[in-house]
Design an enzyme around this catalytic site. Structure first.
Site, PDB file in Angstrom:
ATOM      1  N   ASP A  92     -20.826 -24.766 -33.251  1.00  0.00           N
ATOM      2  CA  ASP A  92     -20.816 -23.307 -33.233  1.00  0.00           C
ATOM      3  C   ASP A  92     -19.469 -22.823 -33.768  1.00  0.00           C
ATOM      4  O   ASP A  92     -18.566 -23.609 -34.021  1.00  0.00           O
ATOM      5  CB  ASP A  92     -21.086 -22.778 -31.824  1.00  0.00           C
ATOM      6  N   SER A  93     -19.327 -21.532 -33.941  1.00  0.00           N
ATOM      7  CA  SER A  93     -18.141 -20.991 -34.604  1.00  0.00           C
ATOM      8  C   SER A  93     -17.011 -20.660 -33.653  1.00  0.00           C
ATOM      9  O   SER A  93     -15.887 -20.414 -34.086  1.00  0.00           O
ATOM     10  CB  SER A  93     -18.518 -19.718 -35.357  1.00  0.00           C
TER      11      SER A  93
ATOM     12  N   ASP B 295     -31.072 -24.961 -29.086  1.00  0.00           N
ATOM     13  CA  ASP B 295     -30.081 -25.643 -28.254  1.00  0.00           C
ATOM     14  C   ASP B 295     -29.933 -24.886 -26.950  1.00  0.00           C
ATOM     15  O   ASP B 295     -30.195 -23.685 -26.889  1.00  0.00           O
ATOM     16  CB  ASP B 295     -28.716 -25.714 -28.953  1.00  0.00           C
TER      17      ASP B 295
END
Length: 398
Positions: A102-103, A282
């Protein structure tokens, strides 16, 4: 690199005995730098470079094809110097299959009053040592390039459903969504500048407002990214609101690109999400719930710490083939026998480490096997029939 092929669709979309009403379900294959992933797929979450309580060998044995890493937390610890030394996350955690990172946007958002968002990025205090830090779209791309994840997520602002009881207004959601779009363009520019050979996904935002979701989607599609995610759901909104967004958004994304629903969810959410056209999921739920004695089974959920399991000789799920339920596979193909509910209850009540480990193995196996059953049903053209049986079984109760 990323190649995505839709192998089969649930073409009957509501017609006939085996159809799933309004279904946009599809069966696909995703080729990434570190391997091939069959979709729809569930991705176990490895926040700090590990799926909590589960050995990588166990993940392989239960059929995990791709796992997640958390950019924000890996930036905090062990840090980029260590990641550079190891050449990325794969060697560091000894995982040879694909990884999605993820970021950091969601983790920064979750800091609440500890962070300040501006056009440039987000200033916040490190939750580890209190240092003042600054995370921007460019820095997020740089971190994820060092991690060498197969799928890189754009840096975005996760639009909350409510803040301290205040429901996010359309105007506030628009401002947040438009900021994420501007950040997406900066992510693309930095990703290209870094010559990252992996795949960058955009994230559709817009809160619970369908018109904003549509604007976000259209603007991201113009960037022609390898894949797209639906973000900003399962952030405290009523279930009906999430279902409304799911009915509106995923199937409008490009048919030739993978679609990812972030942070969702229950087994029922996964089946509904596949029907809405989602390819990738997820969630921390399988492992987090396992650590709290909450187990998923074909016939509903089970709370292992309840006193009624104290002397129960049954396995968690008689239909499950995981190590917890069936034990080791012997040379002749038989199994050694799994662990009883009574034993798992005992471990939970005593706080023994083995308890959450066995529970996590079971829950993750349940999720991964559910996705395999969905893929098999799609291959056979019987997703609607499967979904109906799934709902009936889950309501039966253990």
């Amino acid at each position: 690199m990323l190649e995505f092929e839709v192998l089969k669709t649930d073409a009957r979309t509501g017609e006939g005995a085996n159809a799933h009403p309004g279904s946009h379900a599809r069966r696909g294959q995703l080729t990434l730098t570190h391997g091939v992933v069959q979709t729809p797929i569930f991705m176990p979450v490895g926040t700090y470079g590990t799926v909590k309580g589960v050995m990588p060998q166990s993940l392989h044995e239960m059929g995990a094809q791709i796992i997640l890493g958390n950019t924000f937390h890996l930036w905090m610890r062990p840090g980029l110097d260590v990641m550079k030394q190891f050449g990325g996350l794969h060697r560091f955690e000894s995982w040879d299959k694909p990884i999605l990172t993820d970021s950091g946007g969601f983790q920064v958002w979750s800091l609440g009053d500890m962070r300040k968002i501006s056009e440039e990025g987000v200033k916040f205090a490190s939750p580890v040592n209190g240092d003042k830090l600054f995370l921007t779209p460019e820095i997020s791309m740089q971190i994820q390039t060092v991690l060498n994840s197969d799928i890189v997520m754009q840096f975005d602002e996760c639009t909350p459903y409510d803040t301290k009881g205040h429901i996010t207004t359309e105007s506030e959601a628009r401002s947040s969504m438009e900021l994420s779009l501007r950040w997406a363009k900066r992510c693309v520019a930095e990703f290209d500048k870094l010559e990252n050979p992996n795949a960058l996904f955009g994230i559709v935002q817009g809160g619970m407002y369908q018109n904003l979701r549509h604007e976000s989607l259209e603007a991201l599609v113009e960037l022609d990214l390898p894949g797209y995610a639906v973000g900003g759901v399962s952030v405290g909104e009523p279930k009906e609101e999430m279902q409304r967004i799911m009915a509106h958004t995923p199937h409008r994304l490009p048919a030739d690109k993978p679609r990812y629903l972030m942070g969702v969810g229950t087994p029922e959410d996964l089946v509904e999400g596949v029907g809405a056209g989602i390819d990738m999921f997820d969630c921390v739920m399988p492992t987090r719930n396992a650590r709290n004695g909450h187990l998923f089974t074909r016939f509903g959920d089970l709370k292992i710490r309840n006193a009624r399991h104290k002397a129960d000789e049954q396995p968690l799920d008689t239909t499950c083939t995981c190590y917890t339920c069936k034990g080791r596979t012997m040379p002749d193909g038989s199994t050694s026998g799994g662990f009883s509910r009574a034993y798992l209850h005992h471990l939970d009540r005593c706080g023994e480490m083995l308890g959450p480990m066995l529970a996590s193995i079971h829950n993750l196996h349940y999720y991964l096997n559910l996705m395999q059953e969905i893929r098999d049903a799609l291959d056979a053209g019987r997703f609607g029939e499967f979904a109906a049986r799934f709902r009936t079984d889950r309501l039966r109760g253990v």
